[in-house]
Scaffold this motif. Sequence first.
Motif, short mmCIF file in Angstrom:
data_model
loop_
_atom_site.label_atom_id
_atom_site.label_comp_id
_atom_site.label_asym_id
_atom_site.label_seq_id
_atom_site.Cartn_x
_atom_site.Cartn_y
_atom_site.Cartn_z
N TYR A 36 14.24 -45.94 -36.31
CA TYR A 36 13.07 -46.43 -35.60
C TYR A 36 13.44 -47.07 -34.26
CZ TYR A 36 8.40 -48.35 -34.96
OH TYR A 36 7.15 -48.62 -34.48
N GLY A 37 12.85 -46.51 -33.20
CA GLY A 37 13.05 -47.04 -31.86
C GLY A 37 14.37 -46.66 -31.22
N ILE A 38 15.22 -45.90 -31.94
CA ILE A 38 16.56 -45.60 -31.43
C ILE A 38 16.83 -44.10 -31.34
CG2 ILE A 38 19.04 -45.90 -31.84
CD1 ILE A 38 18.34 -48.50 -33.29
N LEU A 39 16.54 -43.36 -32.40
CA LEU A 39 16.82 -41.93 -32.44
C LEU A 39 15.55 -41.18 -32.83
CD1 LEU A 39 18.90 -39.58 -32.34
CD2 LEU A 39 19.22 -39.94 -34.81
N ARG A 40 15.11 -40.28 -31.94
CA ARG A 40 13.92 -39.49 -32.22
C ARG A 40 14.24 -38.34 -33.18
NH1 ARG A 40 9.40 -40.30 -29.16
NH2 ARG A 40 9.64 -41.80 -27.46
N THR A 41 13.22 -37.94 -33.92
CA THR A 41 13.40 -36.88 -34.91
C THR A 41 13.85 -35.59 -34.25
OG1 THR A 41 11.64 -37.89 -36.23
CG2 THR A 41 12.26 -35.64 -36.78
#
Length: 478
Positions: free
Chosen positions: A391-396
């Motif tokens: 969450y908030g760091i690595l997008r899917t």
Amino acid sequence: MLGFSALELARLQFAFTVSFHIIFPAITIGLASFLVVLEALWLIRKKTVYLELFDFWSKIFAVNFGMGVVSGLVLAYEFGTNWSGFSQFAGAVTGPLLTYEVLTAFFLEAGFLGVMLFGRQKVGPGLHMFATAMVALGTLISTTWILASNSWMQTPQGFEIINGRVVPTDWLAVIFNPSFPYRLAHMTLAAYLSTALFVGAGAAWHLLRGHSTPAIRKMLSMALWMLLFVAPIQMFVGDAHGLNTLKYQPAKIAAIEGHWENDPGATSLPLIAFGIPDMAAEETKYAIEIPYLGSLILTHTLHGKIPGLKEFAPEDRPNSTIIFFTFRIMVGLGICMLLLGAWGAYLRWRGKLYESKWFLIFALCMGPAGLIAVLAGWITTEVGRQPWVVYGILRTQDAASNHSALTLSITLIMFIVIYFFVFGTGIAFMLKMVAQGPKEFGDDGPPHAAGQVGRPSRPLSAAPDNIDPTPVHRTSEV
């Protein structure tokens, strides 16, 4: 496949496989603790009814445990095959946490499972009780590590990003991240409730067929006590979890509520009981609102407000159309659990717990409700985290492997066919075991298992070779 992109197919594949998997650990966690209670009551009270139930449910536990192990192995491979970007980025955190789960939990369960299933005539009662307790403890330890890993993905802490990869700097902060305690308690209680409903439905099925033995009645009684006390606790835990989510993932709560923006002239936030969120139109259509209730539930005040979805960039918004409904399915089933527990308490007080036909039908219909609620809650949690893997760091989209849509379509179809065949057969087999019902031992307990020497220690070998769906305990025949 049906116009889905490779990313969407990768998500569907993982969602499908984990949805199958999650139902088995939920029952495993609850049944393991149930078996501990049954054996403890047998040792304390010396009533054979508890031993009858232990013998009966331990066989079902073995089958469920085996399916849970097999279905879980697939997920570990998918991290590497479909989500290599995630593994490269966050493997330094998730890898050790899942390794700890294997070393501390799976080995503990596997080490004592054989003693629990086959060792009653080989070890003393105290050691057998210890083995059962260790299996149950193993399931809870496993839950702890898995939830620590998943909770870190929801509320990451205790790390730095060096050269584009996560490096843990504080393992206590990683493990005990802000959402971990709430999610661990919520999932554990959900497993207990799912098992209670499963056990209660099995008892209701037998009672509706006229098989009112002491063991069957005890099954229903114990299941309803669990519902009566744990369902209200789960409501309080769920509320605390919601407040925690509002603090760390406000966009998820806004999507769950179908809340797009705050009315400048309103002094409170209504609860949208029903509606259809439209992501393109940025509104919840056909909304049925209850004044003040949204503020009361979400902020515990009559005039509190939460951020609306329009306060977040469109690319950072979860899909409200999905989680708006999955959340309400989970809550609605939770209310039904409360109703079932309260109705059971009333009938127990009236002395009609085992004779009320409509109550037993309700209990039977509620059998899968706990597992459906678990799935609905999982979908709410995971879809609500999107578009982030961490969450908030690595997008899917940055976590997915570089596969074509054709490749993922073929593997998804293969998974669907194989899973429904393998696990569908296993679930049908387990339900037939439930339909068989517990055997009566009599006052002297079970017969001595002299032929157990050399029996295989595989989990599924605890199940009988032949399953007759016709219950053992029958009423008198003309």
